[in-house]
Design an enzyme around this catalytic site. Sequence first.
Site, PDB file in Angstrom:
ATOM      1  N   TYR A   1       0.842  -1.072   0.041  1.00 59.79           N
ATOM      2  CA  TYR A   1       0.042   0.125  -0.056  1.00 59.79           C
ATOM      3  C   TYR A   1       0.938   1.380  -0.072  1.00 59.79           C
ATOM      4  CZ  TYR A   1      -3.714  -3.297   1.671  1.00 59.79           C
ATOM      5  OH  TYR A   1      -4.473  -4.161   1.374  1.00 59.79           O
TER       6      TYR A   1
ATOM      7  N   HIS B   1       0.542 -11.592   2.254  1.00 60.66           N
ATOM      8  CA  HIS B   1      -0.448 -10.894   1.495  1.00 60.66           C
ATOM      9  C   HIS B   1      -1.350 -11.731   0.411  1.00 60.66           C
ATOM     10  CE1 HIS B   1      -1.779  -6.704   0.193  1.00 60.66           C
ATOM     11  NE2 HIS B   1      -2.813  -7.362   0.130  1.00 60.66           N
TER      12      HIS B   1
HETATM   13  N1  LIG Z   1      -5.582  -8.613   2.019  1.00 63.67           N
HETATM   14  C1  LIG Z   1      -5.899  -8.345   0.813  1.00 63.67           C
HETATM   15  O1  LIG Z   1      -5.829  -8.882  -0.166  1.00 63.67           O
HETATM   16  C2  LIG Z   1      -6.966  -7.001   0.853  1.00 63.67           C
HETATM   17  C3  LIG Z   1      -7.166  -6.210   1.921  1.00 63.67           C
HETATM   18  N2  LIG Z   1      -7.722  -5.098   1.846  1.00 63.67           N
HETATM   19  C4  LIG Z   1      -7.904  -4.215   3.354  1.00 63.67           C
HETATM   20  O2  LIG Z   1      -9.215  -4.300   3.383  1.00 63.67           O
HETATM   21  C5  LIG Z   1      -9.551  -2.757   3.672  1.00 63.67           C
HETATM   22  C6  LIG Z   1     -10.934  -2.527   3.210  1.00 63.67           C
HETATM   23  O3  LIG Z   1     -11.560  -2.698   2.073  1.00 63.67           O
HETATM   24  P1  LIG Z   1     -11.570  -1.752   0.928  1.00 63.67           P
HETATM   25  O4  LIG Z   1     -11.183  -2.448  -0.509  1.00 63.67           O
HETATM   26  O5  LIG Z   1     -10.869  -0.348   1.344  1.00 63.67           O
HETATM   27  O6  LIG Z   1     -13.300  -1.354   0.618  1.00 63.67           O
HETATM   28  P2  LIG Z   1     -14.555  -1.285   1.869  1.00 63.67           P
HETATM   29  O7  LIG Z   1     -15.353  -2.359   1.482  1.00 63.67           O
HETATM   30  O8  LIG Z   1     -13.886  -1.022   3.242  1.00 63.67           O
HETATM   31  O9  LIG Z   1     -15.061   0.001   1.015  1.00 63.67           O
HETATM   32  C7  LIG Z   1     -14.323   1.154   1.172  1.00 63.67           C
HETATM   33  C8  LIG Z   1     -15.096   1.939   0.208  1.00 63.67           C
HETATM   34  O10 LIG Z   1     -16.561   2.151   0.887  1.00 63.67           O
HETATM   35  C9  LIG Z   1     -16.606   3.802   1.262  1.00 63.67           C
HETATM   36  N3  LIG Z   1     -17.561   3.487   2.577  1.00 63.67           N
HETATM   37  C10 LIG Z   1     -16.976   3.267   3.815  1.00 63.67           C
HETATM   38  N4  LIG Z   1     -17.840   3.437   4.807  1.00 63.67           N
HETATM   39  C11 LIG Z   1     -19.215   3.831   4.136  1.00 63.67           C
HETATM   40  C12 LIG Z   1     -20.414   3.914   4.597  1.00 63.67           C
HETATM   41  N5  LIG Z   1     -20.581   3.910   5.825  1.00 63.67           N
HETATM   42  N6  LIG Z   1     -21.290   4.193   3.547  1.00 63.67           N
HETATM   43  C13 LIG Z   1     -20.921   4.347   2.262  1.00 63.67           C
HETATM   44  N7  LIG Z   1     -19.961   4.236   2.102  1.00 63.67           N
HETATM   45  C14 LIG Z   1     -18.916   3.913   3.000  1.00 63.67           C
HETATM   46  C15 LIG Z   1     -15.561   4.437   1.435  1.00 63.67           C
HETATM   47  O11 LIG Z   1     -15.637   5.707   0.905  1.00 63.67           O
HETATM   48  P3  LIG Z   1     -14.834   6.694   1.538  1.00 63.67           P
HETATM   49  O12 LIG Z   1     -13.238   6.365   1.787  1.00 63.67           O
HETATM   50  O13 LIG Z   1     -14.903   8.046   0.556  1.00 63.67           O
HETATM   51  O14 LIG Z   1     -15.850   7.172   2.873  1.00 63.67           O
HETATM   52  C16 LIG Z   1     -14.580   3.566   0.207  1.00 63.67           C
HETATM   53  O15 LIG Z   1     -15.117   3.913  -1.089  1.00 63.67           O
HETATM   54  C17 LIG Z   1      -8.692  -1.985   2.894  1.00 63.67           C
HETATM   55  O16 LIG Z   1      -8.486  -0.916   2.889  1.00 63.67           O
HETATM   56  C18 LIG Z   1      -7.547  -2.879   3.200  1.00 63.67           C
HETATM   57  O17 LIG Z   1      -6.914  -2.341   4.465  1.00 63.67           O
HETATM   58  C19 LIG Z   1      -8.592  -4.754   1.049  1.00 63.67           C
HETATM   59  C20 LIG Z   1      -8.449  -5.329  -0.458  1.00 63.67           C
HETATM   60  C21 LIG Z   1      -7.459  -6.592  -0.523  1.00 63.67           C
HETATM   61  O1  LIG Z   2      -5.624  -4.110  -1.710  1.00 62.44           O
HETATM   62  C1  LIG Z   2      -5.123  -5.270  -1.314  1.00 62.44           C
HETATM   63  O2  LIG Z   2      -4.786  -5.698  -0.227  1.00 62.44           O
HETATM   64  C2  LIG Z   2      -5.114  -5.929  -2.400  1.00 62.44           C
HETATM   65  O3  LIG Z   2      -4.235  -7.186  -2.401  1.00 62.44           O
HETATM   66  C3  LIG Z   2      -5.137  -5.630  -3.783  1.00 62.44           C
HETATM   67  O4  LIG Z   2      -5.210  -6.587  -4.733  1.00 62.44           O
HETATM   68  C4  LIG Z   2      -6.558  -4.788  -4.195  1.00 62.44           C
HETATM   69  O5  LIG Z   2      -7.587  -5.730  -3.837  1.00 62.44           O
HETATM   70  C5  LIG Z   2      -6.470  -4.340  -5.503  1.00 62.44           C
HETATM   71  O6  LIG Z   2      -7.466  -3.928  -5.628  1.00 62.44           O
HETATM   72  C6  LIG Z   2      -5.553  -4.045  -6.348  1.00 62.44           C
HETATM   73  O7  LIG Z   2      -6.039  -3.726  -7.628  1.00 62.44           O
END
Ligand SMILES: NC(=O)C1=CN([C@@H]2O[C@H](COP(=O)(O)OP(=O)(O)OC[C@H]3O[C@@H](n4cnc5c(N)ncnc54)[C@H](OP(=O)(O)O)[C@@H]3O)[C@@H](O)[C@H]2O)C=CC1
Ligand SMILES: O=C(O)C(=O)[C@@H](O)[C@H](O)C(=O)CO
Length: 267
Positions: free
Chosen positions: A39, A97
Amino acid sequence: MSLPQIGFGTYKLNGALGVNAINSALNCGYRLIDTAFNYENEGTVGEAIRRSGIAREQIIISSKLPGRHHHYEEALTTIQESLYRAGLDYYDLYLIHWPNPKENLYVEAWQALITAQKLGLVREIGVSNFLPAHINRLISETGVKPAVNQIELHPYFSEPELRVFDQQNKILTWAWSPLGRASSVLNDPIIAGIADDVQRSIGQVILRWEIQLGVLPIPKSTHTSRQIENLNIFDFQLSDEQMQTITNLERPDGRLQNQDPAEYEEF
Ligand SMILES: NC(=O)C1=CN([C@@H]2O[C@H](COP(=O)(O)OP(=O)(O)OC[C@H]3O[C@@H](n4cnc5c(N)ncnc54)[C@H](OP(=O)(O)O)[C@@H]3O)[C@@H](O)[C@H]2O)C=CC1
Ligand SMILES: O=C(O)C(=O)[C@@H](O)[C@H](O)C(=O)CO
């Protein structure tokens, strides 16, 4: 280690805006922060924590090892680099990851995480996006079980088999993209109906459903109002019927980006 029931995701929270958002989340009461080497915001997380004035030991910080550094020595160096970036002495949790099965170095990476734990660089070790076959291999080849498995999980993709596997192995399931990354699930009419019934927002109902499934969600938001909204899910309950109605929303093509850990590789 005892963990909060909900954490804060930080993907895309970088630089000064990221520090403000994470600082705000800490002020709202989040005490579990999820980051990753990939990230490029471990520095942002460290800065937000220092600025918050909250004692380090009161916050659980989790980071992740990227696929390009699965070789043992490289993995150990990367964990050290993760710590330097954040300005921390230790991570509470460090995860692999992605398993990257074609690369097939995840057992070697796991051995490095085991060493990092012995050295005190990380308190607990876990995995992300691991399927049962990958976890079984870690256990059979090293004898060490991951503490957590962080996986994609939201109402259109609720991972029933993987949740059962994690539960049977006493591995805590974390939900990434718990709000479906603000995709159509946040406008789902069936969840909207339940939200009306319980007088909550759709996001709150989804996060509550995840908590009642026994999963730890890590929603991300840049907005303080949404950070607060997402935390305020501990004073209401969904009935068994409401839980089942949401679980039934499962879709065969429910993944957000078709990232199937059996095939997908991320470096
Ligand atoms: N291990 C992995 O491979 C992965 C890990 N992750 C982790 O998981 C975390 C969360 O997943 P992420 O992909 O960010 O997505 P989320 O499912 O947490 O959604 C985030 C989005 O939802 C919006 N949002 C948040 N709360 C609300 C609400 N109450 N009402 C309406 N909209 C809302 C945010 O907008 P805004 O910010 O504008 O409020 C943002 O656009 C990541 O940040 C990361 O730390 C994610 C993907 C892959
Ligand atoms: O956000 C993470 O932790 C990821 O592993 C990424 O794959 C993420 O989900 C992503 O969308 C990258 O395009």
